[in-house]
Motif scaffolding. Structure first.
Motif, PDB file in Angstrom:
ATOM      1  N   GLU A  63      26.994 -12.698  -1.818  1.00 16.66           N
ATOM      2  CA  GLU A  63      26.918 -11.453  -1.145  1.00 16.66           C
ATOM      3  C   GLU A  63      28.128 -10.405  -1.657  1.00 16.66           C
ATOM      4  O   GLU A  63      27.714  -9.314  -1.988  1.00 16.66           O
ATOM      5  CB  GLU A  63      27.150 -11.825   0.426  1.00 16.66           C
ATOM      6  CG  GLU A  63      25.693 -11.624   1.170  1.00 16.66           C
ATOM      7  CD  GLU A  63      26.192 -11.757   2.869  1.00 16.66           C
ATOM      8  OE1 GLU A  63      25.915 -10.873   3.347  1.00 16.66           O
ATOM      9  OE2 GLU A  63      26.546 -12.607   3.233  1.00 16.66           O
ATOM     10  N   ARG A  64      29.252 -10.966  -1.649  1.00 21.24           N
ATOM     11  CA  ARG A  64      30.270  -9.991  -2.219  1.00 21.24           C
ATOM     12  C   ARG A  64      30.078  -9.758  -3.756  1.00 21.24           C
ATOM     13  O   ARG A  64      30.515  -8.493  -4.252  1.00 21.24           O
ATOM     14  CB  ARG A  64      31.748 -10.740  -1.816  1.00 21.24           C
ATOM     15  CG  ARG A  64      32.312 -10.909  -0.445  1.00 21.24           C
ATOM     16  CD  ARG A  64      33.433 -11.176  -0.325  1.00 21.24           C
ATOM     17  NE  ARG A  64      34.583 -10.526  -0.865  1.00 21.24           N
ATOM     18  CZ  ARG A  64      35.890 -10.929  -1.010  1.00 21.24           C
ATOM     19  NH1 ARG A  64      36.222 -11.952  -0.502  1.00 21.24           N
ATOM     20  NH2 ARG A  64      36.628  -9.827  -1.577  1.00 21.24           N
ATOM     21  N   LEU A  65      29.966 -10.564  -4.331  1.00 21.84           N
ATOM     22  CA  LEU A  65      29.640 -10.371  -5.733  1.00 21.84           C
ATOM     23  C   LEU A  65      28.148  -9.260  -5.996  1.00 21.84           C
ATOM     24  O   LEU A  65      28.558  -8.365  -6.771  1.00 21.84           O
ATOM     25  CB  LEU A  65      29.041 -11.775  -6.592  1.00 21.84           C
ATOM     26  CG  LEU A  65      28.721 -11.740  -8.215  1.00 21.84           C
ATOM     27  CD1 LEU A  65      30.004 -11.040  -8.837  1.00 21.84           C
ATOM     28  CD2 LEU A  65      28.102 -13.028  -8.447  1.00 21.84           C
ATOM     29  N   LEU A 121      19.167 -11.656  -8.463  1.00 22.27           N
ATOM     30  CA  LEU A 121      20.354 -12.241  -7.721  1.00 22.27           C
ATOM     31  C   LEU A 121      20.346 -11.965  -6.166  1.00 22.27           C
ATOM     32  O   LEU A 121      20.175 -10.914  -5.496  1.00 22.27           O
ATOM     33  CB  LEU A 121      21.441 -11.215  -8.194  1.00 22.27           C
ATOM     34  CG  LEU A 121      23.035 -11.882  -8.120  1.00 22.27           C
ATOM     35  CD1 LEU A 121      22.868 -12.946  -9.327  1.00 22.27           C
ATOM     36  CD2 LEU A 121      23.942 -10.805  -8.565  1.00 22.27           C
ATOM     37  N   LEU A 122      20.085 -13.181  -5.726  1.00 20.00           N
ATOM     38  CA  LEU A 122      19.831 -13.393  -4.047  1.00 20.00           C
ATOM     39  C   LEU A 122      21.186 -13.664  -3.425  1.00 20.00           C
ATOM     40  O   LEU A 122      22.023 -14.454  -4.025  1.00 20.00           O
ATOM     41  CB  LEU A 122      18.842 -14.382  -3.793  1.00 20.00           C
ATOM     42  CG  LEU A 122      17.494 -14.094  -4.394  1.00 20.00           C
ATOM     43  CD1 LEU A 122      16.447 -15.326  -4.219  1.00 20.00           C
ATOM     44  CD2 LEU A 122      17.083 -12.849  -4.048  1.00 20.00           C
ATOM     45  N   MET A 133      31.583 -14.983 -14.593  1.00 21.96           N
ATOM     46  CA  MET A 133      31.883 -14.380 -15.832  1.00 21.96           C
ATOM     47  C   MET A 133      30.642 -14.158 -16.381  1.00 21.96           C
ATOM     48  O   MET A 133      30.688 -13.032 -17.122  1.00 21.96           O
ATOM     49  CB  MET A 133      32.548 -15.711 -16.743  1.00 21.96           C
ATOM     50  CG  MET A 133      33.676 -16.127 -15.824  1.00 21.96           C
ATOM     51  SD  MET A 133      35.054 -14.693 -15.791  1.00 21.96           S
ATOM     52  CE  MET A 133      35.214 -14.146 -17.412  1.00 21.96           C
ATOM     53  N   LEU A 134      29.389 -14.628 -16.347  1.00 26.77           N
ATOM     54  CA  LEU A 134      28.367 -14.329 -17.017  1.00 26.77           C
ATOM     55  C   LEU A 134      28.064 -12.947 -16.445  1.00 26.77           C
ATOM     56  O   LEU A 134      27.220 -12.035 -17.001  1.00 26.77           O
ATOM     57  CB  LEU A 134      27.267 -15.243 -16.778  1.00 26.77           C
ATOM     58  CG  LEU A 134      25.750 -14.946 -17.434  1.00 26.77           C
ATOM     59  CD1 LEU A 134      25.867 -14.586 -18.965  1.00 26.77           C
ATOM     60  CD2 LEU A 134      24.735 -16.234 -17.042  1.00 26.77           C
ATOM     61  N   GLN A 135      28.054 -12.861 -14.920  1.00 27.27           N
ATOM     62  CA  GLN A 135      27.695 -11.505 -14.382  1.00 27.27           C
ATOM     63  C   GLN A 135      28.498 -10.334 -14.887  1.00 27.27           C
ATOM     64  O   GLN A 135      28.048  -9.431 -15.124  1.00 27.27           O
ATOM     65  CB  GLN A 135      27.871 -11.710 -12.997  1.00 27.27           C
ATOM     66  CG  GLN A 135      27.007 -12.485 -12.291  1.00 27.27           C
ATOM     67  CD  GLN A 135      25.518 -12.197 -12.186  1.00 27.27           C
ATOM     68  OE1 GLN A 135      25.116 -11.021 -12.502  1.00 27.27           O
ATOM     69  NE2 GLN A 135      24.734 -13.121 -11.878  1.00 27.27           N
ATOM     70  N   ILE A 158      21.276 -14.868 -17.189  1.00 30.52           N
ATOM     71  CA  ILE A 158      21.658 -14.760 -15.842  1.00 30.52           C
ATOM     72  C   ILE A 158      20.252 -15.133 -14.897  1.00 30.52           C
ATOM     73  O   ILE A 158      20.230 -15.896 -14.046  1.00 30.52           O
ATOM     74  CB  ILE A 158      21.771 -13.177 -15.393  1.00 30.52           C
ATOM     75  CG1 ILE A 158      23.336 -12.683 -15.819  1.00 30.52           C
ATOM     76  CG2 ILE A 158      21.849 -13.190 -13.703  1.00 30.52           C
ATOM     77  CD1 ILE A 158      23.548 -11.326 -15.458  1.00 30.52           C
ATOM     78  N   ALA A 159      19.079 -14.929 -15.491  1.00 24.94           N
ATOM     79  CA  ALA A 159      17.879 -15.359 -14.923  1.00 24.94           C
ATOM     80  C   ALA A 159      17.647 -16.953 -14.957  1.00 24.94           C
ATOM     81  O   ALA A 159      17.313 -17.430 -14.120  1.00 24.94           O
ATOM     82  CB  ALA A 159      16.523 -14.784 -15.602  1.00 24.94           C
TER      83      ALA A 159
END
Length: 217
Positions: free
Chosen positions: A16-18, A83-84, A95-97, A141-142
């Motif tokens: 959520e925060r991310l 991104l859920l 880190m990937l994000q 990411i997916a």
């Protein structure tokens, strides 16, 4: 008691925060795209230029702004879909994000260069290369999202990686073409993204629509 806390704490670290942070950073990047145009408006006002004169003098900047706005919005839409908030997070995943976010936040700089300098191979490579890097990171990411949700028994879409992979492949092709003939018109090749996505799904490269994984089983 401590063992119970150790078992339940990791699941509390969701996205959520991310997601909120990433959305805010992307919104700022979109806003920064307009700054070079605002400088031109101030100059035009000082010179008492007409609207037609302003548009003629800053046509390349306006086109660069419009194109980058559409590209960032397209990337955000895909990122937002994959991104859920209930997906467990980790340091590597975060880190990937941030790596992907870097390609988005650098876009205002690359866009300003594109709109203000003469078109040549290094400039085309910097612009399309940034888009290609962003697409490949979005594909990564997916893949991570799908594996993370599958590992904890959460539902996920089997074809989640199809769209970013098709974009990454097309952007890479566009980059190669841009190195042969430096031009941003190669970006029209992006029209093939949909058909390429369909082929990737059809041949099971990124999963199939009918995969049982879509219901989390």
């Amino acid at each position: 008691m401590s063992d119970k806390i150790e078992q339940t704490t990791p699941s509390a670290y969701t996205s959520e925060r991310l997601i909120a942070f990433l959305d805010a950073a992307i919104a700022i990047a979109l806003t920064l795209l307009i700054l070079p145009l605002m400088e031109g408006v101030s100059e035009a006002s000082a010179d008492r230029s007409s609207l037609a004169e302003y548009v003629g003098a800053h046509a390349s900047q306006l086109l660069a702004f419009g194109l980058s706005f559409v590209m960032i919005a397209m990337f955000w839409r895909l990122h937002h879909a994959m991104l859920l908030p209930d997906t467990p997070t980790s340091r590597g995943r975060t880190m990937l994000q941030f790596a992907w976010l870097f390609t988005i936040t650098i876009m205002p700089v690359v866009t300003a260069l594109t709109g203000g300098l003469e078109t040549d191979r290094p400039l085309v490579a910097s612009y399309i290369g940034t888009l290609a890097a962003s697409a490949w990171l979005l594909f990564a990411i997916a893949v991570v999202e799908r594996r993370t949700r599958a590992a904890v028994g959460l539902p996920y879409t089997a074809t989640l990686a199809a769209a970013p992979l098709s974009m990454a492949l097309i952007f890479t092709l566009t980059l190669l073409l841009g190195m042969v003939v430096p031009s941003y018109f190669w970006l029209f090749v992006m029209a093939l993204t949909g058909p390429v996505r369909g082929l990737l799904i059809r041949f099971g490269v990124v999963g199939r629509e009918t995969a049982s994984a879509t219901d989390g089983s």
